[in-house]
Design a protein around this motif. Sequence first.
Motif, short mmCIF file in Angstrom:
data_model
loop_
_atom_site.label_atom_id
_atom_site.label_comp_id
_atom_site.label_asym_id
_atom_site.label_seq_id
_atom_site.Cartn_x
_atom_site.Cartn_y
_atom_site.Cartn_z
N ALA A 1 0.83 -1.21 0.00
CA ALA A 1 0.00 0.00 0.00
C ALA A 1 0.86 1.26 0.00
O ALA A 1 0.56 2.23 -0.70
N LEU A 2 1.95 1.25 0.76
CA LEU A 2 2.83 2.41 0.80
C LEU A 2 3.63 2.54 -0.49
O LEU A 2 3.92 3.65 -0.93
N TRP A 3 3.95 1.42 -1.10
CA TRP A 3 4.61 1.45 -2.41
C TRP A 3 3.68 2.09 -3.43
O TRP A 3 4.09 2.95 -4.21
N VAL A 4 2.40 1.69 -3.43
CA VAL A 4 1.43 2.29 -4.35
C VAL A 4 1.33 3.79 -4.09
O VAL A 4 1.29 4.59 -5.02
N LEU A 5 1.29 4.16 -2.83
CA LEU A 5 1.23 5.56 -2.47
C LEU A 5 2.44 6.33 -3.00
O LEU A 5 2.30 7.44 -3.52
N ALA A 6 3.61 5.74 -2.90
CA ALA A 6 4.84 6.40 -3.35
C ALA A 6 4.92 6.51 -4.86
O ALA A 6 5.32 7.55 -5.40
N ILE A 7 4.54 5.47 -5.55
CA ILE A 7 4.68 5.41 -7.01
C ILE A 7 3.43 5.92 -7.72
O ILE A 7 3.51 6.54 -8.76
N MET A 8 2.28 5.63 -7.16
CA MET A 8 0.97 5.91 -7.74
C MET A 8 0.93 5.49 -9.22
O MET A 8 0.80 6.32 -10.12
N PRO A 9 1.07 4.19 -9.45
CA PRO A 9 1.03 3.72 -10.83
C PRO A 9 -0.33 4.01 -11.46
O PRO A 9 -1.37 3.93 -10.78
N THR A 10 -0.34 4.33 -12.72
CA THR A 10 -1.58 4.62 -13.43
C THR A 10 -2.55 3.46 -13.32
O THR A 10 -3.76 3.66 -13.21
N THR A 11 -2.03 2.24 -13.30
CA THR A 11 -2.90 1.06 -13.21
C THR A 11 -3.64 0.97 -11.89
O THR A 11 -4.66 0.29 -11.80
N ALA A 12 -3.16 1.64 -10.86
CA ALA A 12 -3.83 1.63 -9.55
C ALA A 12 -4.62 2.91 -9.29
O ALA A 12 -5.35 3.00 -8.30
N LEU A 13 -4.51 3.88 -10.17
CA LEU A 13 -5.08 5.20 -9.93
C LEU A 13 -6.59 5.16 -9.68
O LEU A 13 -7.08 5.78 -8.73
N LYS A 14 -7.33 4.47 -10.51
CA LYS A 14 -8.79 4.43 -10.35
C LYS A 14 -9.18 3.78 -9.03
O LYS A 14 -10.05 4.29 -8.31
N GLN A 15 -8.55 2.68 -8.70
CA GLN A 15 -8.87 1.99 -7.45
C GLN A 15 -8.56 2.87 -6.24
O GLN A 15 -9.36 2.95 -5.31
N VAL A 16 -7.43 3.53 -6.26
CA VAL A 16 -7.07 4.43 -5.16
C VAL A 16 -8.06 5.59 -5.09
O VAL A 16 -8.53 5.95 -4.01
N ALA A 17 -8.41 6.15 -6.24
CA ALA A 17 -9.37 7.26 -6.26
C ALA A 17 -10.72 6.85 -5.71
O ALA A 17 -11.38 7.63 -5.01
N GLN A 18 -11.15 5.63 -6.00
CA GLN A 18 -12.42 5.15 -5.44
C GLN A 18 -12.34 5.05 -3.92
O GLN A 18 -13.32 5.33 -3.23
N ILE A 19 -11.20 4.66 -3.42
CA ILE A 19 -11.01 4.58 -1.97
C ILE A 19 -11.06 5.98 -1.35
O ILE A 19 -11.68 6.18 -0.31
N VAL A 20 -10.45 6.94 -1.99
CA VAL A 20 -10.46 8.32 -1.49
C VAL A 20 -11.87 8.89 -1.59
O VAL A 20 -12.36 9.53 -0.67
N GLY A 21 -12.53 8.66 -2.73
CA GLY A 21 -13.91 9.10 -2.91
C GLY A 21 -14.07 10.55 -3.31
O GLY A 21 -13.10 11.27 -3.57
N GLY A 22 -15.31 11.00 -3.37
CA GLY A 22 -15.65 12.39 -3.67
C GLY A 22 -15.13 12.86 -5.01
O GLY A 22 -15.12 12.12 -5.99
N ASP A 23 -14.72 14.14 -5.04
CA ASP A 23 -14.20 14.74 -6.28
C ASP A 23 -12.98 14.00 -6.81
O ASP A 23 -12.75 13.96 -8.02
N VAL A 24 -12.19 13.43 -5.91
CA VAL A 24 -11.00 12.71 -6.35
C VAL A 24 -11.41 11.54 -7.24
O VAL A 24 -10.83 11.32 -8.31
N ASP A 25 -12.42 10.81 -6.84
CA ASP A 25 -12.91 9.70 -7.65
C ASP A 25 -13.52 10.20 -8.96
O ASP A 25 -13.19 9.73 -10.04
N ILE A 26 -14.37 11.20 -8.87
CA ILE A 26 -15.08 11.70 -10.05
C ILE A 26 -14.12 12.27 -11.09
O ILE A 26 -14.21 11.95 -12.27
N TYR A 27 -13.19 13.09 -10.66
CA TYR A 27 -12.27 13.73 -11.60
C TYR A 27 -11.18 12.78 -12.11
O TYR A 27 -10.53 13.08 -13.12
N THR A 28 -10.99 11.66 -11.45
CA THR A 28 -9.99 10.70 -11.95
C THR A 28 -10.41 10.16 -13.32
O THR A 28 -9.55 9.93 -14.18
N ASP A 29 -11.69 10.01 -13.54
CA ASP A 29 -12.13 9.57 -14.87
C ASP A 29 -11.71 10.58 -15.95
O ASP A 29 -11.21 10.20 -17.01
N LYS A 30 -11.90 11.85 -15.66
CA LYS A 30 -11.49 12.91 -16.59
C LYS A 30 -9.97 12.86 -16.79
O LYS A 30 -9.48 12.96 -17.91
#
Length: 161
Positions: free
Chosen positions: A84-113
């Motif tokens: 989890a901390l590795w994902v946080l440090a690197i924030m690979p594009t392949t994990a971006l949507k899943q992480v954004a869904q966990i964060v929620g709100g505008d972060v999730d919505i704008y991640t699609d854009k």
Amino acid sequence: METLPKPWFDLAKYREVRLKEALYEAELAERFLEEGFVRNAAGKAFQAWKTLVAAYAVDKVEELKNAFPGRKKPRGMRGRAESALWVLAIMPTTALKQVAQIVGGDVDIYTDKALWIHEYQYDGPDPQAILSPYPDDEVAVRDIKRLVEKVRELAERQLRR
């Protein structure tokens, strides 16, 4: 520019530096737009967004540990870090949507854009709008500007807290 601390050492400092980095990337995106380099601006806007998502995800480390269990060996590090901390440090594009869904709100919505803008960066406009929602550069520019505005809003909100 400040050195990016690893999240497994100092989460608070990591968040602060990532928020500042997001603002720097957003500024570069705006400069590229002013110069007419739309696809370069798309890349910087996307990088700003990924960085912002990483900063916001700091508050969701426990949920990230459930979503990304185990340990990874980060490059250049002797031991292993939690995945989890590795994902946080690197924030690979392949994990971006899943992480954004966990964060929620505008972060999730704008991640699609942000992901559409990322695709546009590589593939450019699609006049038939079959593979991309951006038939021309002007439509893409409007979304890039919206994403940059949201980066500024969310980053500044977190830096004030």
